[in-house]
Design an enzyme around this catalytic site. Structure first.
Site, mmCIF file in Angstrom:
data_model
loop_
_atom_site.group_PDB
_atom_site.id
_atom_site.type_symbol
_atom_site.label_atom_id
_atom_site.label_comp_id
_atom_site.label_asym_id
_atom_site.label_seq_id
_atom_site.Cartn_x
_atom_site.Cartn_y
_atom_site.Cartn_z
ATOM 1 C CD GLU A 227 19.754 134.755 -36.569
ATOM 2 O OE1 GLU A 227 20.587 134.950 -37.480
ATOM 3 O OE2 GLU A 227 18.539 134.586 -36.777
ATOM 4 C CD GLU A 338 22.349 130.511 -43.009
ATOM 5 O OE1 GLU A 338 21.462 130.833 -43.812
ATOM 6 O OE2 GLU A 338 22.360 130.879 -41.814
#
Length: 424
Positions: A227, A338
């Site tokens: 990520e 997010e």
């Protein structure tokens, strides 16, 4: 400009600076208050543990935001403490770069103003040849998360799962997403340009991030994930600045992996970018938009996963030894935002995602990802991407995809959190 207008502008800038300073002071006060309650023995023990994270520096840079950047010899960085990397041979550059697909939108230029964000600490100096810049971890960093060195910098749950098969949410709050994704294929890399903002965080233990995920394995036990993106996390960093981050795990976040270089694993090579450092400058509402550009791909020969930042900065790589499923390929790629919503009074908080504006408000107000692409099994960078989207709470945070000649596949995403339509 009139004298009155100049005075008004100076006053406005002063108030913005004061608000930022008060916010940072309140966050850091948590760690300082905990430190006052520690005994001398406890402080010494913490410092001893921190020595395992903070490697000896050959040069130190003090950033305007208060960070300390240590310039550490490449051979002495935290990565080589990992037991799986004991016999790892350092790869100084990738053997293969992804081949640009014919007719693909360029990843090296932006339509309109070509503005790229880098990092704030550059104002104070640079690291010498043969070293890498590493943000120093402090006692206050550890105390803000409860004093556990072993848990500092680790995630507590899996990433968004578009298949909607999820474990129970943890007690610290629900994770909400607005993402685009592709799955069902064999992917050997991913790219995106994303603009950078400073979303407001209502509660210090919440965060807001924008990133891409390369995933393989099961969301329940053996998930491998790589990520990268930017995040605002007062609990992790002690302020509300947007920062470049990376993450990895090979067992669904249970015991492996961490943010940035807070555990061994990622091997950094570039000396101009510090993972975890403040990004600057930032996008402005109805003004200039500043991107960061990220390309991650797997070297077909060594199987290491490389990361490029900006127009051409090699940041480093995740060694193949760290992974199981990603030792072969990713089976899903996700791009998007997010947040964590702790709902402290039973209502959704006003923690923002992206710019804090809904995607329908478009360029100059909404956050975006553009020039999306993936690397296929022939090492070709493919930009014709059939995106699917997921927004779990579209009244709080939403996503809107589109295509254009200059931006290729792109989408707007984000939102303000709490509003008259977002009350859960």
């Amino acid at each position: 400009m009139s004298c009155r207008r100049r005075l008004s502008l100076v006053l406005l800038l002063f108030l913005i600076h004061l608000a930022s300073a008060l916010e940072t002071g309140a966050i850091n006060a948590t760690g300082t208050a905990h430190r006052r309650r520690l005994s001398r023995r406890q402080v010494l023990e913490l410092r001893k543990k921190l020595n395992n994270i903070n490697k000896p520096a050959v040069h130190t840079i003090r950033s305007p935001d208060g960070d300390i950047i240590d310039c550490v010899l490449i051979s002495n960085q935290p990565a080589f403490d990992h037991p799986l990397l004991k016999d790892h041979k350092l790869q100084v550059k990738p053997d293969f770069w992804p081949d640009q697909e014919d007719g693909a939108a360029s990843t090296e230029s932006s339509p309109g103003d070509d503005k790229v964000s880098y990092q704030l600490w550059h104002q104070s100096g640079e690291c010498p040849e043969g070293t890498v810049p590493i943000r120093r971890t402090t006692i206050d960093d550890i105390l803000r998360v409860g004093g556990s060195v072993s848990r500092y910098g680790r995630k507590a749950r899996p990433p968004p799962n578009p298949r909607r098969i999820r474990p129970p949410e943890p007690a610290q709050g629900s994770h909400e997403h607005a993402i685009a994704f592709i799955n069902g294929g064999q992917y050997y890399g991913a790219q995106a340009s994303l603009n950078v903002w400073k979303p407001a965080i209502q509660v210090p233990n919440e965060f807001s991030l924008s990133q891409m995920w390369l995933l393989a394995g099961s969301f329940y036990g053996d998930l491998n994930s790589i990520e990268a993106g930017w995040q605002v996390s007062p609990l992790l960093y002690g302020d509300s600045n947007p920062r470049l981050f990376t993450y990895w795990t090979s067992d669904a976040y249970r015991t492996t992996g961490c943010y940035n270089l807070l555990c061994s694993g990622f091997i950094q090579l570039g000396r101009s970018i510090a993972i975890g450092a403040t990004i600057s400058p930032l996008s402005l509402l109805n003004g200039a938009q500043y991107d960061i550009r990220i390309l991650i791909w797997k070297d077909p020969r060594t199987k290491n996963w490389w990361m490029r930042f900006g127009p051409g900065i090699l940041l480093g790589y995740w060694p193949a030894e760290l992974f199981t499923h990603l030792g072969d390929h990713a089976s899903m790629i996700e791009w998007g935002g997010e947040i964590v919503n702790t709902a402290p009074r039973g209502h959704h908080t006003a923690t923002q995602m992206g710019s804090g504006h809904f995607p329908s408000q478009g360029f100059g107000q909404a956050s975006y990802f553009r020039n999306l692409g993936y690397v296929d099994g022939t090492n070709k960078l493919k930009t014709q991407v059939m995106l699917q989207t997921l927004a779990e709470h579209p009244n709080c945070y939403d996503i809107l995809r589109a295509t254009s000649g200059d931006w290729g596949n792109y989408f707007y995403y984000g939102g303000p959190g709490q509003n008259p339509r977002c009350q859960q």
